[in-house]
Design an enzyme around this catalytic site. Structure first.
Site, PDB file in Angstrom:
ATOM      1  N   ASP A 190      -8.697 -29.987  18.846  1.00 17.79           N
ATOM      2  CA  ASP A 190      -7.782 -30.171  17.719  1.00 17.79           C
ATOM      3  C   ASP A 190      -7.361 -28.811  17.174  1.00 17.79           C
ATOM      4  OD1 ASP A 190      -6.944 -32.251  15.332  1.00 17.79           O
ATOM      5  OD2 ASP A 190      -7.574 -30.320  14.510  1.00 17.79           O
ATOM      6  N   TYR A 205      -2.486 -22.888  12.066  1.00 19.87           N
ATOM      7  CA  TYR A 205      -3.788 -22.225  12.102  1.00 19.87           C
ATOM      8  C   TYR A 205      -3.616 -20.788  12.577  1.00 19.87           C
ATOM      9  CZ  TYR A 205      -6.007 -26.855  11.610  1.00 19.87           C
ATOM     10  OH  TYR A 205      -6.406 -28.100  11.183  1.00 19.87           O
ATOM     11  N   SER A 253      -2.508 -37.454   9.527  1.00 18.58           N
ATOM     12  CA  SER A 253      -3.609 -36.743   8.882  1.00 18.58           C
ATOM     13  C   SER A 253      -3.419 -36.791   7.373  1.00 18.58           C
ATOM     14  CB  SER A 253      -3.651 -35.289   9.360  1.00 18.58           C
ATOM     15  OG  SER A 253      -4.720 -34.585   8.785  1.00 18.58           O
ATOM     16  N   SER A 292     -13.926 -32.209   8.730  1.00 16.73           N
ATOM     17  CA  SER A 292     -14.894 -31.667   7.772  1.00 16.73           C
ATOM     18  C   SER A 292     -16.142 -32.534   7.634  1.00 16.73           C
ATOM     19  CB  SER A 292     -14.237 -31.478   6.396  1.00 16.73           C
ATOM     20  OG  SER A 292     -14.988 -30.599   5.598  1.00 16.73           O
ATOM     21  N   PRO A 293     -16.762 -32.946   8.752  1.00 16.76           N
ATOM     22  CA  PRO A 293     -17.972 -33.762   8.646  1.00 16.76           C
ATOM     23  C   PRO A 293     -19.138 -33.015   8.013  1.00 16.76           C
ATOM     24  CG  PRO A 293     -17.658 -33.037  10.906  1.00 16.76           C
ATOM     25  CD  PRO A 293     -16.409 -32.667  10.163  1.00 16.76           C
ATOM     26  N   LYS A 342     -26.846 -24.078   4.135  1.00 18.14           N
ATOM     27  CA  LYS A 342     -26.958 -22.621   4.013  1.00 18.14           C
ATOM     28  C   LYS A 342     -26.689 -22.109   2.601  1.00 18.14           C
ATOM     29  CE  LYS A 342     -22.226 -21.814   5.707  1.00 18.14           C
ATOM     30  NZ  LYS A 342     -21.463 -21.284   6.852  1.00 18.14           N
ATOM     31  N   GLY A 399     -15.670 -27.798  13.827  1.00 19.04           N
ATOM     32  CA  GLY A 399     -14.922 -26.556  14.005  1.00 19.04           C
ATOM     33  C   GLY A 399     -15.805 -25.334  13.876  1.00 19.04           C
ATOM     34  N   GLN A 447     -23.015 -21.794  16.187  1.00 25.67           N
ATOM     35  CA  GLN A 447     -22.648 -22.984  15.408  1.00 25.67           C
ATOM     36  C   GLN A 447     -22.320 -24.147  16.335  1.00 25.67           C
ATOM     37  OE1 GLN A 447     -19.463 -21.769  12.787  1.00 25.67           O
ATOM     38  NE2 GLN A 447     -20.860 -20.897  11.283  1.00 25.67           N
TER      39      GLN A 447
END
Length: 336
Positions: A48, A53, A151, A206-207, A216, A283, A289
């Site tokens: 995605d 971006y 979206s 944005s889960p 963190k 993402g 990560q």
């Protein structure tokens, strides 16, 4: 990989969608390409990005990285936001003029002759919808698009787009991309049920609540120097940087540790446990990560886990009572 059908389409996607928002900015090209290659090796087939971006650099990097395996990937990109800091009134939005222009530019940056899924990046409350759906239908017939999606669309707009598609004789959208995580469950009220009813797969973004649910961020300490908050990221400061969400993230981290897993895997697995969700966009900024996301695909959650999350944030609510996203304001009161 347990691939899932995207809504009522025959398109199968991996339940983790590789989000490319950081590529070309916080993640340089070399790191981005290593992440994409690793995702491919792990069976991920869904990626995605968006035209805006990092001023198109994300699309360029994605295009170069997947060029020799293009048909493996389901590539999603978006249109609708302005193309730069100083643009004219038609260099944004959802006119036929801008949709065609933005798609042609995305195809060039991606180095491909077709886009698998083109999303409306946002809903414009003052713009007509029919023109945009007609333009997308034309691009599908030309072979430049395979499918389209929505979206940040509210439930009634999902219904209206489905109605327009039926009226115009084109396939309905295949995907809805809402914000959805365990500290913001408002999509459960209408967006997810509407998507399911009209046959759209849900591809939630944005889960991890823009990193808050990684655990963190401490409640009473400065943010880590390399974090979004420390970099002054506007969207996290508008949305998830709230004391209630930070406290919940710490509770989730403790619960996940008792379960022998990480808060990242737990938060992702919780989103994917919703049978209305086809995929969740993860993402990464770094390879490390990305490596932390994979456990979510095998982590089994039970009724006790579900009750734990419900005790933190009730279904359909957010962590902070009365909060609404300033980027998507409530529309139902128009003062005379």
């Amino acid at each position: 990989m347990d691939y899932r059908y995207l809504g009522r389409s025959a398109l199968k996607v991996s339940p983790l969608c590789l989000g490319a928002m950081m590529f070309g900015g916080e993640a340089d090209e070399a790191s981005s390409r290593r992440i994409i290659a690793k995702a491919f090796d792990e069976g991920i087939n869904f990626i995605d990005t968006a035209d805006v971006y990092h001023a198109g650099r994300s699309e360029e990097i994605v295009g170069r990285a997947i060029a020799d395996k293009r048909d493996h990937w389901v590539v999603a990109t978006k249109f609708g936001f302005p193309g730069g800091p100083t643009v004219g009134p038609n260099e944004q939005g959802q006119s036929r003029k801008w949709i065609v222009q933005s798609v042609e530019a995305s195809l060039k940056r991606l180095g491909t002759d077709y886009i698998d899924i083109l999303y409306f990046h946002r809903a414009l409350t003052d713009a007509p919808l029919e023109e945009a759906v007609r333009a997308i239908g034309d691009l599908i017939r030309q072979g430049k698009l395979r499918y389209f999606g929505l979206s940040n669309f509210r439930g009634w707009r999902i219904a209206e787009i489905a109605r327009l598609a039926d009226q115009l004789g084109i396939d309905r959208p295949v995907a809805s991309e809402p914000l959805y995580n365990l500290v913001d469950r408002t999509a459960e009220v209408e967006q997810l049920p509407a998507a399911a009813h009209y046959g759209l797969g849900v591809v939630s973004y944005s889960p991890l609540a823009r990193g808050v649910l990684s655990g963190k961020y401490a409640v009473d300490a400065p943010p880590p120097a390399d974090s979004r908050v420390a970099r002054g990221d506007r969207r996290i400061l508008q949305t998830e940087w709230r004391p209630e969400s930070l406290a919940i993230a710490q509770a989730v981290a403790a619960h996940a540790a008792r379960r022998g897993t990480t808060s990242i895997a737990f938060a992702l697995a919780w989103v994917l446990k919703n049978r209305l969700v086809s995929a969740a966009i993860a993402g990464p900024r770094t390879e490390a990560q990305w490596d932390g996301y994979g456990e979510a695909l095998t982590l089994q959650l039970d009724a006790e886990d579900e009750a734990f999350v419900d005790s933190l944030v009730p279904p359909g609510h957010v962590s902070t009572p009365g909060y609404s996203d300033p980027a998507y304001p409530i529309e139902g009161r128009k003062v005379l």
